[in-house]
Design a protein around this motif. Structure first.
Motif, PDB file in Angstrom:
ATOM      1  N   GLY A   6       0.788  -1.236   0.000  1.00 22.81           N
ATOM      2  CA  GLY A   6       0.000   0.000   0.000  1.00 22.81           C
ATOM      3  C   GLY A   6       0.812   1.274   0.000  1.00 22.81           C
ATOM      4  N   HIS A   7       2.134   1.168  -0.184  1.00 22.66           N
ATOM      5  CA  HIS A   7       2.966   2.379  -0.043  1.00 22.66           C
ATOM      6  C   HIS A   7       4.253   2.193  -0.847  1.00 22.66           C
ATOM      7  CE1 HIS A   7       4.644   5.553   3.038  1.00 22.66           C
ATOM      8  NE2 HIS A   7       5.167   5.718   1.827  1.00 22.66           N
ATOM      9  N   THR A   8       4.304   2.793  -2.036  1.00 26.03           N
ATOM     10  CA  THR A   8       5.483   2.643  -2.904  1.00 26.03           C
ATOM     11  C   THR A   8       5.794   3.954  -3.624  1.00 26.03           C
ATOM     12  OG1 THR A   8       4.224   2.018  -4.889  1.00 26.03           O
ATOM     13  CG2 THR A   8       4.809   0.231  -3.375  1.00 26.03           C
ATOM     14  N   GLU A  40       3.264   8.239  -4.723  1.00 29.70           N
ATOM     15  CA  GLU A  40       4.363   9.210  -4.776  1.00 29.70           C
ATOM     16  C   GLU A  40       4.057  10.413  -3.880  1.00 29.70           C
ATOM     17  OE1 GLU A  40       7.305   9.794  -4.542  1.00 29.70           O
ATOM     18  OE2 GLU A  40       7.704   8.842  -6.473  1.00 29.70           O
ATOM     19  N   HIS A  41       5.117  11.031  -3.377  1.00 32.68           N
ATOM     20  CA  HIS A  41       4.969  12.232  -2.557  1.00 32.68           C
ATOM     21  C   HIS A  41       4.292  13.329  -3.372  1.00 32.68           C
ATOM     22  CE1 HIS A  41       7.581  10.821   0.737  1.00 32.68           C
ATOM     23  NE2 HIS A  41       8.337  10.290  -0.194  1.00 32.68           N
ATOM     24  N   ALA A  42       3.136  13.768  -2.938  1.00 29.71           N
ATOM     25  CA  ALA A  42       2.403  14.833  -3.629  1.00 29.71           C
ATOM     26  C   ALA A  42       3.221  16.128  -3.574  1.00 29.71           C
ATOM     27  CB  ALA A  42       1.053  15.051  -2.956  1.00 29.71           C
ATOM     28  N   PHE A  93      -1.277   8.916  -3.653  1.00 25.75           N
ATOM     29  CA  PHE A  93      -0.275   9.905  -3.263  1.00 25.75           C
ATOM     30  C   PHE A  93       0.062   9.671  -1.795  1.00 25.75           C
ATOM     31  CE2 PHE A  93      -2.532  12.390  -6.587  1.00 25.75           C
ATOM     32  CZ  PHE A  93      -1.447  12.749  -7.382  1.00 25.75           C
ATOM     33  N   GLU A  94       1.294   9.995  -1.442  1.00 32.12           N
ATOM     34  CA  GLU A  94       1.636  10.174  -0.036  1.00 32.12           C
ATOM     35  C   GLU A  94       1.618  11.687   0.167  1.00 32.12           C
ATOM     36  OE1 GLU A  94       5.459   8.693   1.297  1.00 32.12           O
ATOM     37  OE2 GLU A  94       4.936   9.044   3.396  1.00 32.12           O
ATOM     38  N   VAL A  95       0.668  12.135   0.956  1.00 35.95           N
ATOM     39  CA  VAL A  95       0.453  13.568   1.138  1.00 35.95           C
ATOM     40  C   VAL A  95       1.051  13.994   2.478  1.00 35.95           C
ATOM     41  CG1 VAL A  95      -1.321  15.327   1.490  1.00 35.95           C
ATOM     42  CG2 VAL A  95      -1.608  13.611  -0.314  1.00 35.95           C
ATOM     43  N   LEU A 121      -1.380   9.511   4.393  1.00 36.76           N
ATOM     44  CA  LEU A 121      -1.213  10.854   4.978  1.00 36.76           C
ATOM     45  C   LEU A 121      -0.091  10.791   6.015  1.00 36.76           C
ATOM     46  CD1 LEU A 121      -2.370  13.739   4.946  1.00 36.76           C
ATOM     47  CD2 LEU A 121      -3.934  13.054   6.766  1.00 36.76           C
ATOM     48  N   SER A 122       0.942  11.597   5.773  1.00 33.79           N
ATOM     49  CA  SER A 122       2.170  11.466   6.568  1.00 33.79           C
ATOM     50  C   SER A 122       2.632  12.796   7.132  1.00 33.79           C
ATOM     51  CB  SER A 122       3.303  10.900   5.697  1.00 33.79           C
ATOM     52  OG  SER A 122       2.994   9.609   5.219  1.00 33.79           O
ATOM     53  N   VAL A 123       3.373  12.707   8.206  1.00 29.33           N
ATOM     54  CA  VAL A 123       4.050  13.879   8.771  1.00 29.33           C
ATOM     55  C   VAL A 123       5.556  13.642   8.636  1.00 29.33           C
ATOM     56  CG1 VAL A 123       4.524  15.169  10.890  1.00 29.33           C
ATOM     57  CG2 VAL A 123       2.178  14.429  10.378  1.00 29.33           C
ATOM     58  N   HIS A 124       6.207  14.446   7.794  1.00 30.77           N
ATOM     59  CA  HIS A 124       7.669  14.369   7.634  1.00 30.77           C
ATOM     60  C   HIS A 124       8.359  15.629   8.147  1.00 30.77           C
ATOM     61  CE1 HIS A 124       6.208  11.931   4.077  1.00 30.77           C
ATOM     62  NE2 HIS A 124       7.059  11.076   4.587  1.00 30.77           N
ATOM     63  N   PHE A 125       7.575  16.664   8.397  1.00 31.15           N
ATOM     64  CA  PHE A 125       8.150  17.954   8.808  1.00 31.15           C
ATOM     65  C   PHE A 125       7.463  18.392  10.099  1.00 31.15           C
ATOM     66  CE2 PHE A 125       8.440  17.674   4.204  1.00 31.15           C
ATOM     67  CZ  PHE A 125       9.760  18.014   3.954  1.00 31.15           C
ATOM     68  N   GLY A 182       0.414   7.331   7.583  1.00 31.14           N
ATOM     69  CA  GLY A 182       1.753   6.869   7.192  1.00 31.14           C
ATOM     70  C   GLY A 182       2.704   6.745   8.371  1.00 31.14           C
ATOM     71  N   HIS A 183       3.508   5.675   8.318  1.00 29.28           N
ATOM     72  CA  HIS A 183       4.617   5.453   9.290  1.00 29.28           C
ATOM     73  C   HIS A 183       4.435   6.228  10.607  1.00 29.28           C
ATOM     74  CE1 HIS A 183       5.981   9.080   7.221  1.00 29.28           C
ATOM     75  NE2 HIS A 183       6.319   8.411   6.149  1.00 29.28           N
ATOM     76  N   LEU A 184       3.502   5.726  11.386  1.00 27.05           N
ATOM     77  CA  LEU A 184       2.983   6.416  12.580  1.00 27.05           C
ATOM     78  C   LEU A 184       4.044   6.739  13.637  1.00 27.05           C
ATOM     79  CD1 LEU A 184       0.451   7.370  14.146  1.00 27.05           C
ATOM     80  CD2 LEU A 184      -0.091   4.990  14.587  1.00 27.05           C
ATOM     81  N   SER A 257       5.773  -1.299   1.829  1.00 29.20           N
ATOM     82  CA  SER A 257       7.240  -1.431   1.721  1.00 29.20           C
ATOM     83  C   SER A 257       7.895  -0.061   1.793  1.00 29.20           C
ATOM     84  CB  SER A 257       7.622  -2.106   0.407  1.00 29.20           C
ATOM     85  OG  SER A 257       7.319  -1.264  -0.698  1.00 29.20           O
ATOM     86  N   ASP A 258       7.168   0.964   1.370  1.00 28.02           N
ATOM     87  CA  ASP A 258       7.740   2.314   1.243  1.00 28.02           C
ATOM     88  C   ASP A 258       8.982   2.254   0.358  1.00 28.02           C
ATOM     89  OD1 ASP A 258       7.932   5.047   1.586  1.00 28.02           O
ATOM     90  OD2 ASP A 258       8.107   4.981   3.773  1.00 28.02           O
ATOM     91  N   ALA A 259       8.895   1.413  -0.683  1.00 26.35           N
ATOM     92  CA  ALA A 259      10.058   1.169  -1.544  1.00 26.35           C
ATOM     93  C   ALA A 259      10.464   2.433  -2.288  1.00 26.35           C
ATOM     94  CB  ALA A 259       9.744   0.059  -2.544  1.00 26.35           C
TER      95      ALA A 259
HETATM   96 ZN   LIG Z   1       6.873   8.981   4.179  1.00 20.23          ZN
END
Ligand SMILES: [Zn+2]
Ligand SMILES: [Zn+2]
Length: 280
Positions: A6-8, A40-42, A93-95, A121-125, A182-184, A257-259
């Motif tokens: 579910g995550h590539t 993909e990262h939006a 999308f990974e948003v 839906l992810s928090v990277h920042f 995403g990746h909690l 996988s977040d490949a």
């Molecule tokens: Zn991510």
């Protein structure tokens, strides 16, 4: 059980390999996957891109550029046409969630609503101690530079991170969209390097509130294998203990996988799917 990733990612991450989507799909088919979501990262919000510099490089190599959006979408559509008989390909999308740019994210999600099937839906920042956004997972040096001042009070850093996660889910609820969170536990990405402690009871209570929100909103959790691959982390996102609590609540967990390269596909699938299925 259907075998789903579910995550590539693709070349449009700008921080992965240059291998083509067809190479990822050939490998996924070889590994017996039935379903494959390209996430993909939006594109990042324009005002964020104008000002972000922690680190400046992450402004350019974290996500799709706006001008590449159509090419990315065509790439996924062409893959669906070519591989559709062999594997179910979904559009995604990974948003990135930002509390300060909810309007921009909403505009994007609504503009593209007819196109995407699934959203991670992810928090990277996250704001640093001064309140300026910084990248969590760019590299360990960046993490230390901006979040180093937090490391004497890591529970406060955790609390700030999970507050952003909670805000992101409430945002999805307001928009009425179902997401996969995403990746909690990404905030633990360099946990071994910085000797991060376990979550305190207060932070665990915060995580329990988040799980309750995920359940109530009908969302899913990205059971992400990338953490296993990071030598400074060494475990899944979310952690095994959170996975158990999520399962007890009946929250769907989806292998990701977040490949960012073909070789990442399928890694740790067996143990993750066993953990999903076994009774706690
Ligand atoms: Zn991510
Ligand atoms: Zn990702």
């Amino acid at each position: 059980m259907r075998k789903k990733d579910g995550h590539t990612h693709t070349i449009y991450s700008h921080h992965g390999s240059q291998e083509q989507l067809s190479a990822y799909l050939d490998r996924a088919i070889e590994l017996g996957f039935d379903e494959y979501v390209v996430t993909e990262h939006a594109p990042l919000p324009a005002p964020f891109l104008l000002s972000f510099n922690q680190p400046e490089k992450a402004r350019y190599d974290s996500a799709l550029y706006d001008r590449e959006l159509k090419d990315y979408q065509s790439l996924v559509e062409e893959a669906q046409a070519k591989y559709g008989q062999q594997i179910k390909i979904k559009r995604g999308f990974e948003v990135d969630y930002f509390a300060d740019y909810e309007d921009e994210i909403q505009v994007f999600l609504e503009k593209e609503k007819g196109w995407w099937d699934e959203i991670v839906l992810s928090v990277h920042f996250l704001p640093d101690k001064k309140g300026d956004l910084a990248a969590i997972d760019y590299d360990a040096e960046t993490f230390e530079q901006y979040f180093g001042p937090d490391l004497d009070q890591p529970q406060q850093l955790f609390a700030r991170y999970f507050q952003a996660i909670e805000d992101s889910i409430r945002f999805a609820d307001r928009l009425g969209i179902k997401v996969r969170v995403g990746h909690l536990t990404l905030i633990r990405i360099y946990q071994k390097r910085f000797d991060l402690p376990d979550f305190s009871p207060e932070v665990q209570a915060q995580i329990d509130r988040i799980l309750a929100l995920i359940k109530a909103g009908g969302h899913e959790i990205d059971y992400n294998a990338a953490g296993f691959r990071k030598k400074d982390n060494g475990e899944s996102y979310p952690t095994a203990a959170i996975v158990q609590r999520a399962k007890r609540l009946g929250i769907p967990l989806v292998y990701g996988s977040d490949a960012h390269q073909v070789a990442d596909l399928g890694l740790h699938y067996e143990e993750i799917s066993e953990n999903i299925m076994k009774n706690s």
